[in-house]
Design an enzyme around this catalytic site. Structure first.
Site, PDB file in Angstrom:
ATOM      1  N   SER A 114       0.892  -1.088   0.064  1.00 53.56           N
ATOM      2  CA  SER A 114       0.211  -0.078  -0.101  1.00 53.56           C
ATOM      3  C   SER A 114       0.997   1.150   0.148  1.00 53.56           C
ATOM      4  O   SER A 114       0.550   2.201  -0.758  1.00 53.56           O
ATOM      5  CB  SER A 114      -0.683  -0.046   1.178  1.00 53.56           C
ATOM      6  OG  SER A 114      -0.248  -0.271   2.449  1.00 53.56           O
ATOM      7  N   CYS A 115       1.848   1.195   0.799  1.00 55.36           N
ATOM      8  CA  CYS A 115       2.894   2.526   0.779  1.00 55.36           C
ATOM      9  C   CYS A 115       3.751   2.631   0.240  1.00 55.36           C
ATOM     10  O   CYS A 115       4.499   3.723   0.268  1.00 55.36           O
ATOM     11  CB  CYS A 115       2.881   2.876   2.209  1.00 55.36           C
ATOM     12  SG  CYS A 115       3.878   1.845   3.291  1.00 55.36           S
ATOM     13  N   GLY A 116       4.428   1.511  -0.168  1.00 59.08           N
ATOM     14  CA  GLY A 116       5.760   1.533  -0.827  1.00 59.08           C
ATOM     15  C   GLY A 116       6.797   1.722   0.144  1.00 59.08           C
ATOM     16  O   GLY A 116       6.788   0.748   1.193  1.00 59.08           O
TER      17      GLY A 116
END
Length: 286
Positions: A114-116
């Site tokens: 989701s956030c890298g």
């Protein structure tokens, strides 16, 4: 090796009617990337194109820039207690003379679907020096009509999304709108790394004559990956972050967000967008 999709039993409720059925889900498994045998990063990804993913990650981090920089990429056996190969650990060996990055506890990163990237020591650590400054030689110029057509072309080429509805996509397009490559993954940053890694292994970097289109939003990390690969134009179907806009403005990257139908917002690098004669801005974008 892990499969791209898996089947699970679900309870289905539709207009009060209840039934059970198998459902197709996108697979999500961890991939540990090692560099010279030392752990570097762990990412949650959809299995497939793992070597390209590892190579693209190293491009994004400024470790490599040519296919010749990578001597070998292999799956690591013995990753489990019984010594079996899970195909969830890859080791990258750099070519002689290619310097190893500083691998410390602060430098190691954990990435999610989701956030890298997470756990960077500071914003300055993320602002890696690009190997290929974004340049317009020859210039890339596109029309709003061409950009507006790209999301449908990307969506129509997403094979796994049709079966699961749970994947992000990243597509590389030519300035004429031709789809050059497409990768899908539970993480949009992984999909971009797979594109860049494939380009590295094929000797096609920098990608100075391409358009990168991503499903979802455009984060700072995705803008960084575009810059590190020499891509001049990044478009997203959703919103960019403030840091993504700042980075685009600093590096000369054209950043387009909210690309939906015939509507879009150009946040930076508007010189690459060719407008019809007589068209002018009439107010702030919403």
């Amino acid at each position: 090796m892990g499969r791209v999709t898996e089947r699970r039993r679900v309870l289905r409720i539709r207009d009060g009617a209840v039934s059970t059925r198998p459902d197709t889900l996108v697979a999500e498994e961890p991939l540990e990337i090692r560099l010279g045998g030392k752990p570097l990063a762990i990412t949650m990804r959809t299995p497939g194109d793992d070597f390209a993913l590892a190579a693209g990650f190293l491009v994004s981090e400024g470790v490599v820039g040519r296919a010749e920089d990578v001597a070998n990429i292999v799956y690591c056996a013995g990753a489990t207690q019984d010594g079996s190969n899970t195909y969830n650990v890859v080791d990258v060996q750099l070519a002689p003379g290619v310097p190893l990055p500083d691998i410390t506890l602060e430098r190691n990163v954990y990435t999610t679907s989701s956030c890298g990237l997470c756990g960077k020591a500071s914003l300055d650590a993320v602002r890696t020096t690009a190997r290929w400054p974004i340049a317009d030689t020859p210039p890339v110029r596109v029309t709003p009509d061409l950009l507006a057509a790209l999301p449908d072309r990307l969506r129509s080429a997403q094979r796994v999304f049709d079966r699961t509805g749970g994947l992000h996509a990243a597509g590389l397009f030519s300035p004429e709108g031709e789809l050059l490559d497409l990768r899908e993954d539970v993480g949009r940053h992984n999909a971009v790394d797979k594109l860049i890694g494939r380009a590295l292994r094929d000797g096609r970097l920098p990608l100075s004559r391409t358009i990168l289109l991503v499903s979802g939003r455009a984060s700072f990390e995705l803008a960084q990956k575009a810059v590190m690969a020499g891509i001049p134009l990044l478009a997203a179907v959703s919103a960019p972050s403030s840091l993504a806009v700042d980075l685009a403005a600093e590096t000369g990257l054209t950043l387009v967000g909210f690309l939906r139908g015939g509507s879009m917002n150009v946040y930076a690098g508007e010189q690459r967008i060719t407008l019809r004669a007589g068209v002018m801005a009439t107010g702030p974008a919403r």
